[in-house]
Scaffold this motif. Sequence first.
Motif, mmCIF file in Angstrom:
data_model
loop_
_atom_site.group_PDB
_atom_site.id
_atom_site.type_symbol
_atom_site.label_atom_id
_atom_site.label_comp_id
_atom_site.label_asym_id
_atom_site.label_seq_id
_atom_site.Cartn_x
_atom_site.Cartn_y
_atom_site.Cartn_z
ATOM 1 N N ASN A 681 1.207 -1.666 0.245
ATOM 2 C CA ASN A 681 -0.261 0.618 0.023
ATOM 3 C C ASN A 681 1.097 1.115 -0.040
ATOM 4 N N ILE A 682 1.914 0.914 0.907
ATOM 5 C CA ILE A 682 2.916 2.353 0.931
ATOM 6 C C ILE A 682 3.527 2.050 -1.121
ATOM 7 N N THR A 683 4.365 1.994 -1.276
ATOM 8 C CA THR A 683 4.860 1.600 -2.684
ATOM 9 C C THR A 683 3.736 2.201 -3.755
ATOM 10 N N SER A 684 2.588 1.364 -3.623
ATOM 11 C CA SER A 684 1.648 1.821 -4.225
ATOM 12 C C SER A 684 0.949 3.679 -4.489
ATOM 13 N N ILE A 685 0.908 3.849 -3.055
ATOM 14 C CA ILE A 685 0.802 5.449 -3.359
ATOM 15 C C ILE A 685 2.172 6.367 -4.482
ATOM 16 N N ILE A 686 3.710 5.756 -3.902
ATOM 17 C CA ILE A 686 4.036 6.803 -4.075
ATOM 18 C C ILE A 686 4.606 6.013 -6.053
ATOM 19 N N SER A 687 4.126 5.595 -6.102
ATOM 20 C CA SER A 687 4.536 4.659 -7.428
ATOM 21 C C SER A 687 3.706 5.592 -8.784
ATOM 22 N N LYS A 688 1.811 6.160 -7.685
ATOM 23 C CA LYS A 688 1.246 6.697 -8.588
ATOM 24 C C LYS A 688 1.305 8.422 -8.824
ATOM 25 N N LEU A 705 4.814 -5.555 15.079
ATOM 26 C CA LEU A 705 5.008 -3.520 15.000
ATOM 27 C C LEU A 705 6.318 -3.774 14.024
ATOM 28 N N PHE A 706 6.396 -2.585 12.697
ATOM 29 C CA PHE A 706 7.399 -2.234 12.074
ATOM 30 C C PHE A 706 7.837 -0.895 11.835
ATOM 31 N N SER A 707 8.837 -1.169 11.883
ATOM 32 C CA SER A 707 9.172 0.395 11.714
ATOM 33 C C SER A 707 10.339 0.384 10.483
ATOM 34 N N GLY A 708 10.388 1.295 9.599
ATOM 35 C CA GLY A 708 11.513 1.478 8.418
ATOM 36 C C GLY A 708 12.061 2.349 7.992
ATOM 37 N N HIS A 709 12.605 2.656 7.089
ATOM 38 C CA HIS A 709 12.912 4.070 6.729
ATOM 39 C C HIS A 709 12.551 3.599 5.114
ATOM 40 N N LEU A 710 12.175 4.939 4.061
ATOM 41 C CA LEU A 710 11.595 5.253 2.297
ATOM 42 C C LEU A 710 12.547 6.157 2.025
ATOM 43 N N THR A 711 13.214 5.627 1.461
ATOM 44 C CA THR A 711 13.927 7.031 0.249
ATOM 45 C C THR A 711 12.968 7.080 -1.162
ATOM 46 N N VAL A 712 12.829 8.871 -1.329
ATOM 47 C CA VAL A 712 12.566 8.820 -2.671
ATOM 48 C C VAL A 712 12.769 9.815 -3.027
ATOM 49 N N SER A 718 6.746 20.996 -0.082
ATOM 50 C CA SER A 718 5.156 20.987 -0.728
ATOM 51 C C SER A 718 5.329 19.003 -1.510
ATOM 52 N N ARG A 719 6.052 18.985 -1.888
ATOM 53 C CA ARG A 719 5.015 17.784 -2.780
ATOM 54 C C ARG A 719 5.486 16.883 -1.062
ATOM 55 N N LEU A 720 6.523 16.808 -0.566
ATOM 56 C CA LEU A 720 7.334 15.905 0.632
ATOM 57 C C LEU A 720 5.937 15.914 1.466
ATOM 58 N N GLN A 721 5.350 16.954 1.847
ATOM 59 C CA GLN A 721 3.813 17.807 3.040
ATOM 60 C C GLN A 721 3.240 16.931 2.413
ATOM 61 N N GLN A 722 2.915 16.813 1.016
ATOM 62 C CA GLN A 722 1.453 15.715 0.523
ATOM 63 C C GLN A 722 2.100 14.514 0.891
ATOM 64 N N LEU A 723 3.204 13.465 0.221
ATOM 65 C CA LEU A 723 3.234 12.470 0.256
ATOM 66 C C LEU A 723 3.012 12.232 1.651
ATOM 67 N N ILE A 724 3.954 12.928 2.653
ATOM 68 C CA ILE A 724 3.504 12.642 4.652
ATOM 69 C C ILE A 724 2.293 12.120 4.888
ATOM 70 N N VAL A 736 4.642 8.980 10.381
ATOM 71 C CA VAL A 736 5.274 9.703 9.467
ATOM 72 C C VAL A 736 6.856 10.341 9.761
ATOM 73 N N THR A 737 7.529 10.965 9.468
ATOM 74 C CA THR A 737 8.334 11.504 9.819
ATOM 75 C C THR A 737 9.664 11.851 8.924
#
Length: 739
Positions: A681-688, A705-712, A718-724, A736-737
């Motif tokens: 679901n997370i990767t789907s949002i980014i691909s769109k 529990l999961f904890s992860g890091h995502l690099t885009v 403004s794009r960053l805030q929309q993505l978060i 998400v931070t």
Amino acid sequence: MIDNNFFTLHERETMLSLHQQLMAVGGQDVPFSDRELVKQYIRKAAETGQLTRDDFGLNPVVCDMQAALVLAKDMGMTRGSIVAVMLSSAFKTEAFTIEDVRKDFGEEVANILHGMKSIQGLYEKSNAVESENFRQLLLSFAEDMRVIFIMIANRLVIMRQIRDTQNAEAKQKISMEAAYLYAPLAHKLGLYQLKSELEDLSLKYLEHDAYYHIKEKLNATKKSRDAYIANFIGPIEKKLVDAGLKFHMKGRTKSIHSIYQKMKKQKVDVDGVFDLFAIRIILDSEPEKEKTDCWHVFSIITDMYQSNPKRMRDWLSVPKSNGYESLHITVLGPEQKWVEVQIRTERMDDVAEHGLAAHWRYKGVKSQQGNLEEWLAGIRAALETNDDMQLMDAFKMDLVEDEVFVFTPKGDLFKLPKGATVLDFAYAIHTKVGDHCIGAKIGNKNVTIRQELNSGDQVEILTSNNQSPKQDWVNIVKTSKARTKIRTSLKEMQAGQVTLAKELLERKMKNRKIEMSEATLMHTMKKMGYKVVTDFYKALNEGIIDVNDVVEEYLNRQRFERGEGEKSDVRKAEEFVMNDKQENKLMTSGHEDVMVIDKDLKGLEFQLAKCCQPIYGDDVFGFVTASGGIKIHREDCPNATQMRQRFGYRIVKARWAGKGASQYAITLHIVGNDDLGIVSNITSIISKEEKMLMRSISIDSHDGLFSGHLTVMLDDTSRLQQLIKKLKTVKGVKNVTRS
């Protein structure tokens, strides 16, 4: 008593006999209506087919009746406990509910049965019944102390009947529990006769040869032993009467278990055991003459027999913390045999007989501190006087109110102070478990490292290799042990960072063929604003200062020391002269120079700082390096405060020009529940997302529990805030931070 196929003829006769005995010693407390209802409940339970015999083939209802007799005869328990224990086996079936019991027998019986069910669950959870912690947990976890008395009575009844059982494995397990759990509990509750019987029976089953060896020796010498005790007492008795003292004396041989323990400790046979005989002299003295009379008896006995000074215990001069007073001496009697003599008054004996039991404690039996003995003495007194329910209610729970007891998933038990957190428990297990702790699972519920623990919790610690100790952890833990381990780990981490930074600098020097001088390096550190070596290397490791800047400053110092010219100071911001390219990047705004950053960021003069990864739209500033280059940092960069404090003269104001025309690498930290399909679901949002690339994703999952890091790669804030914002809408994502 009950006409049912579940009961043999012999068992029905036994039930009738037990019922008659029970009525003789405590039946007046159980009305006829209760007894009839108990019969109906047991018959109904037997008819369900769920009432089964135990591992030894014993009828549980018969055992319940035998336990009821022990409660009434040996413990002085009354109606509530007796009825509850008679119903206990039937209650384990589905024939009736706790509400049925409450309706027919009242709140008291229902609460005791509920407590028995809770304790049974706790007992089944742990495989460490020999632990002192587990004994304390049972005492503190029991809502009603009568539950503990019932457990002891039940176990004693079973121990009395399993001598000839063929189930050797179950027999050994039951016997070990009697020795390590039930006998110490009986001791704590002042049930000394039952304690001795449990110990002797457990020894009989666990150490068969040793038990019968001691028993045969005692039987063979019983007449001579009795004669010896009489012979020993006779002269003492005459001397005490002549001295005008009022007293009575008790002579006895110690229990088989006690003798066995002495044999092991002293590494001798029965004949070689010290103080095999024990004599108690109890004086009838006036309060003001108690100590004088006791010492008078001591003087008379030691004049008659040689004493062993190493075996003397003086609890008259300095009473035990529970108030117990007595003299214990061991003397060499006739035929060169050692005899223990206890000297005390009637008052002192009363204290000892009401649960304080200093006579037993001196042998090494552990006891609680604080008011435990007083608390237990009160229970004992209440039992002896057959007090009512109101008095028994005063002795519920909170035996050790400042401690909690928690289990690992395997059943191991740990004792922690009240208020201890998950992080305390993790460090109690092992330092590495604590260092990598990210939370825990308690009762299928995920909790944070700050969660406080309660007695009886079964805690599964969750860890991650990416986790490491933080400075604020010191404020989370309650135990000094955990606090010390955290500080040690932080120091080790800092030492590791210093080592890495030092190796980086040495490698850079070696590559440029620069000879390292500690004295020159120390001057360089001082010039760069660092008085402490570790602070310097820490700043170097964290990127606050650049290794190239250090090397240049070092070379400047070397030239100065060789006399090749004065060491030039780092230029102040207002004196900094830009080259042509740099001038094109500056524009005047009022009276201040402001660096304007456009899309052309490929030159050596300008670099985006790796420590905070600024992107178009961030509030930024420039930092002039010693080599003349400029690094762009975010205003909220973790290193910004230190740079402004130490190198304020090298700060340059900066802003972005035009629109974001480049893409920047941004790392996001995501935390949430490990729901099915959450990563897709997370990767789907980014691909769109248009013109947004994902460079990497790293997810660690630990039991829910999961904890992860995502690099885009993206254009601006403004794009960053929309993505978060979109990522936070994914089911299961908690936070998400931006890293």
